[in-house]
Design a protein around this motif. Structure first.
Motif, short mmCIF file in Angstrom:
data_model
loop_
_atom_site.label_atom_id
_atom_site.label_comp_id
_atom_site.label_asym_id
_atom_site.label_seq_id
_atom_site.Cartn_x
_atom_site.Cartn_y
_atom_site.Cartn_z
N GLY A 68 6.76 6.45 9.12
CA GLY A 68 7.85 6.49 8.15
C GLY A 68 7.48 7.19 6.87
O GLY A 68 6.33 7.57 6.65
N GLY A 69 8.45 7.37 5.99
CA GLY A 69 8.26 8.12 4.76
C GLY A 69 7.77 7.28 3.60
O GLY A 69 7.45 6.10 3.74
N GLY B 9 18.68 5.25 6.80
CA GLY B 9 18.50 5.59 8.22
C GLY B 9 17.06 5.46 8.66
O GLY B 9 16.78 4.98 9.76
N LEU B 10 16.14 5.90 7.81
CA LEU B 10 14.71 5.79 8.14
C LEU B 10 14.29 4.33 8.18
O LEU B 10 13.50 3.92 9.05
N THR C 109 0.33 -4.84 17.59
CA THR C 109 -0.18 -4.07 16.46
C THR C 109 0.69 -4.29 15.23
O THR C 109 1.84 -3.84 15.18
N ALA C 110 0.14 -5.04 14.28
CA ALA C 110 0.78 -5.18 12.97
C ALA C 110 0.10 -4.17 12.05
O ALA C 110 -0.07 -3.00 12.42
N SER C 111 -0.31 -4.59 10.89
CA SER C 111 -0.92 -3.69 9.91
C SER C 111 -1.30 -4.54 8.71
O SER C 111 -0.78 -5.66 8.52
N VAL C 112 -2.16 -4.02 7.85
CA VAL C 112 -2.36 -4.70 6.57
C VAL C 112 -1.03 -4.75 5.82
O VAL C 112 -0.82 -5.63 4.98
N ALA C 113 -0.12 -3.83 6.15
CA ALA C 113 1.23 -3.86 5.55
C ALA C 113 2.05 -5.03 6.06
O ALA C 113 3.14 -5.29 5.54
N GLY C 114 1.56 -5.73 7.06
CA GLY C 114 2.23 -6.91 7.57
C GLY C 114 1.77 -8.20 6.91
O GLY C 114 2.36 -9.26 7.14
N ILE C 115 0.72 -8.10 6.10
CA ILE C 115 0.20 -9.31 5.46
C ILE C 115 0.14 -9.18 3.94
O ILE C 115 -0.27 -10.11 3.24
N ARG C 116 0.57 -8.03 3.42
CA ARG C 116 0.69 -7.84 1.97
C ARG C 116 1.65 -6.67 1.72
O ARG C 116 2.10 -6.01 2.66
N GLY C 117 1.96 -6.42 0.48
CA GLY C 117 2.84 -5.30 0.15
C GLY C 117 2.08 -3.99 0.07
O GLY C 117 0.87 -3.97 -0.22
N ILE C 118 2.77 -2.89 0.34
CA ILE C 118 2.22 -1.55 0.20
C ILE C 118 3.21 -0.74 -0.63
O ILE C 118 4.42 -0.77 -0.36
N LEU C 119 2.73 -0.01 -1.61
CA LEU C 119 3.60 0.79 -2.46
C LEU C 119 4.39 1.82 -1.66
O LEU C 119 3.83 2.52 -0.80
N ASN C 120 5.68 1.89 -1.92
CA ASN C 120 6.54 2.98 -1.43
C ASN C 120 6.68 3.03 0.09
O ASN C 120 6.95 4.09 0.66
N LYS C 121 6.53 1.89 0.75
CA LYS C 121 6.69 1.84 2.20
C LYS C 121 7.52 0.61 2.61
O LYS C 121 7.08 -0.19 3.45
N PRO C 122 8.71 0.44 2.06
CA PRO C 122 9.46 -0.79 2.33
C PRO C 122 9.84 -0.97 3.80
O PRO C 122 9.80 -2.10 4.31
N GLY C 123 10.20 0.09 4.48
CA GLY C 123 10.57 -0.03 5.89
C GLY C 123 9.40 -0.43 6.76
O GLY C 123 9.51 -1.32 7.62
N LYS D 221 15.34 2.99 11.46
CA LYS D 221 14.51 3.52 12.54
C LYS D 221 13.17 2.80 12.62
O LYS D 221 12.68 2.47 13.70
N LEU D 222 12.58 2.52 11.45
CA LEU D 222 11.30 1.82 11.43
C LEU D 222 11.44 0.41 11.99
O LEU D 222 10.57 -0.07 12.73
N ILE D 223 12.51 -0.27 11.64
CA ILE D 223 12.75 -1.60 12.19
C ILE D 223 12.94 -1.51 13.70
O ILE D 223 12.43 -2.34 14.47
#
Length: 268
Positions: free
Chosen positions: A99-100, A110-111, A145-159, A114-116
């Motif tokens: 994703g963007g 839309g993006l 497969t989750a991600s570190v983005a699944g256990i904390r926030g990441i800047l500019n990647k809400p989807g 799509k990510l969801i």
């Protein structure tokens, strides 16, 4: 000589055409697994198969194209695996996209959808049909497969963050629902791993000097480097093996110590 933990075991892998899926397929083949490899791209699937057969020429492999956002396609790859092998011992529920990059209020709707659809719904559909098979078998091992983005926030990647938090929730829900049937459902939360997907993300952020961006990103990791796909593959192999039978409902970070930090540096 590599320990053959997966002799006579059947493992299904989605997103097997590249990245973590390919690295895990290579690892499991070296340990004797019979493989069912799924991806949207048949060309990259055959590249994965070719790499495996170079080193493990006797391994049984089937390759299947599927769009994981299509429930019928997901049912199809499960049905075809059962038709070929008669069982599924392990499932690496891995397919996903990056994703963007934009703040939440500026993110393309839309993006986001799509990510969801790919990263969360695709994982749900895989669980839905593989759990049914494993429940009948009375045993099975699943890694999402989750991600570190699944256990904390990441800047500019809400989807991406929203989808991967959902994967963590699905992992925990399925684990407690199916543990009594001899099924383990765990997740992995990779940090920055040097896959084509991550490199593509760096290029989208700074196409002229993405290598400098990657280096700067690595400096924010306590290990001072990006992870390697084969390092993730070894963790997945452990979780899919009988050695991990009493590990259930956990999501394991593999991030070079990044999650132990109090904060994550902003990467420009």
């Amino acid at each position: 000589m590599m320990f053959k933990r997966f002799t006579d075991k059947v493992v299904l892998i989605t997103g097997a055409g590249s990245g973590l899926g390919r690295a895990t397929a290579i690892q499991l083949a070296a340990e004797g697994a019979k493989l069912s490899l799924v991806d949207k791209n048949m060309e990259t699937l055959h590249e994965t198969k070719g790499q495996i057969l170079e080193n493990s020429p006797d391994i049984q492999i089937i390759v299947l194209t599927a769009d994981v956002t299509n429930e019928e396609h997901v049912k199809g790859y499960v049905d075809n695996t059962i038709r070929e092998y008669g069982k599924i011992d392990g499932f690496f529920n891995n397919a996903g996209i990056a994703g963007g990059n934009a703040p939440t209020a500026e993110y393309d709707s839309g993006l986001f959808s799509k990510l969801i659809d790919v990263n969360l719904n695709g994982v749900f559909y895989g669980l839905k049909y593989v759990l049914e098979i494993m429940k009948k078998q009375g045993e099975g091992y699943i890694v999402n497969t989750a991600s570190v983005a699944g256990i904390r926030g990441i800047l500019n990647k809400p989807g991406y963050v929203a989808a991967k938090h959902g994967v963590v929730g699905l992992t925990k829900a399925a684990a407690i629902e199916y543990a009594e049937f001899g099924i383990s459902v765990n997740g992995i939360a990779p940090g920055p791993i040097a896959t084509n997907m991550l490199i593509g993300n760096f290029k989208s952020m700074n196409s002229e000097d993405w290598e400098a961006l990657a280096k700067k990103h690595a400096e924010g990791i306590p290990a001072k480097r990006l992870g390697k796909p084969e390092e993730v593959a070894r963790l997945v192999a452990f979780l899919l093996s009988g050695e991990a039978a009493f590990i259930n409902g956990v999501v394991i970070p593999i991030d070079g110590g990044q999650g132990a930090s109090q904060y994550t540096r902003k990467v420009e």
